[in-house]
Design an enzyme around this catalytic site. Sequence first.
Site, PDB file in Angstrom:
ATOM      1  N   THR A 175      18.081  14.492  14.413  1.00  0.00           N
ATOM      2  CA  THR A 175      17.720  15.016  15.732  1.00  0.00           C
ATOM      3  C   THR A 175      16.232  14.785  15.965  1.00  0.00           C
ATOM      4  OG1 THR A 175      17.658  16.980  17.135  1.00  0.00           O
ATOM      5  CG2 THR A 175      17.382  17.333  14.784  1.00  0.00           C
ATOM      6  N   HIS A 195      21.649  25.126   0.819  1.00  0.00           N
ATOM      7  CA  HIS A 195      21.178  25.365  -0.539  1.00  0.00           C
ATOM      8  C   HIS A 195      22.330  25.640  -1.514  1.00  0.00           C
ATOM      9  CE1 HIS A 195      18.111  25.656  -3.378  1.00  0.00           C
ATOM     10  NE2 HIS A 195      17.372  26.647  -2.894  1.00  0.00           N
TER      11      HIS A 195
END
Length: 460
Positions: free
Chosen positions: A379, A431
């Site tokens: 993006t 994560h």
Amino acid sequence: MAASELLELTIPSVGESVVEVQIAKWLKKEGDAVAKDEDVAELESEKANVPLVAQNAGVLERIVAAEGEFVKVGSVAAYLNTSGKASSGGAKSDSGASASAPPAAAAKNGDSGAKPGPAPSGNVTRSSTPLAAPATSKSPAPQAAPAGPEAHLLPAAERLIREKGLDPSKIPAQTPGRLTKEDVLRHLETAHSRPSVTSTPAPPVRSIPATVPSVQASGAASAGQLATRREESQPMSMLRRTIASRLVQAQQTAALLTTFNEIDMFPVMELRKKHKDGFEQRHGAKLGFMSFFTKATVEALKRFPAINAEIRENHLVYKKYYDVGIAIGSGKGLVVPVLRDCDQLSFAEIEKGIAGFAAKAKDGKLAPSDMEGGTFTITNGGVYGSLMSTPIVNPPQSGVLGLHAIQDRPIALNGQVVIRPMMYVALTYDHRIVDGREAVTFLRTIKELIEDPSRLLLDL
């Protein structure tokens, strides 16, 4: 008009998981001629815009779902008169057509001596026989009957009834067996316009000394100030609703973390400046920065496969293909069409693919298949001037690369302070799958490839 001449225009299926669409725009209005296979409306789903197509030629008889209304797949959006001529009693003239009561109704209202005959065409003829009460003043025009418990509630009507706490069986329906949003609004307007049966006289106002603050006066002033504040309520578009849902899903289901770095864009800018004219002449596409970042991203994903993986139940699925989503602002919201097999595409093919997606997004022509899948997303908030941001992962992906504005900044280079065009880049990652060491090294790999673009060609 025979019943067989009316054809229902129903909302088509636009995908397995899509159960509701929004009427984005009517391309035809009531009374317009419609050709076979002609688009009569634009429908906006949670994935893309699709047309509502007429299966037969005819005249658009009546529009049931207004622009901006949400309609279930399979529901009726409009009626098409396939005889080719608009009926004399359309939806807009229902109330006018019923204004002249037939003689049978007049007899019940008191004119027992009247003989059956055709309904008057417009003017009421005076009778020499005095009547108990003039029919035009005492007898209201017959209204639509209450919908009843068996009536079918259209989605917009059902939503409004639920919000207002109304009883649908007491709301008159213009179309027997079908209760629309317009019927509910008409019912609310009628209820609000009815005079109150009883009125409680206002309590006498006690005089207050000028030296004592008037609580009532201050309250009235506050109410007056609040009355001047204007608000406008608009339904969320299907695209905006989908964006909101997926962003919340990402925040709730993934352990998101963002790491940053900065890139010296001078080498790529010089290379682009040198070859952009020849590139455009040969390939018919402009050479931008996105092709460099897409190539660098694919190379980094190959070195760190966890960032190209996803969690499925209790398994990690490592994808051996590289479908990169390119975020594009469409005016109605951010869309992410996917470039397939980017590891097999050339610079020119990437640039052409991005340009094609941008054109389709501008015209609202992106198909659901254009935005399905994707293993990673890029993006570019820099086109809007963003200097730094923390992009959100598009689930079930594990990472998203955020690009930002290029800004001249002083940096230390070879022991000297120089001005260079610098760009902050951000990697948001899940994560649960990706460790911090992998994320930082992934971003540094992109930095090294962009600062020395020859490495993209030499596979270094």
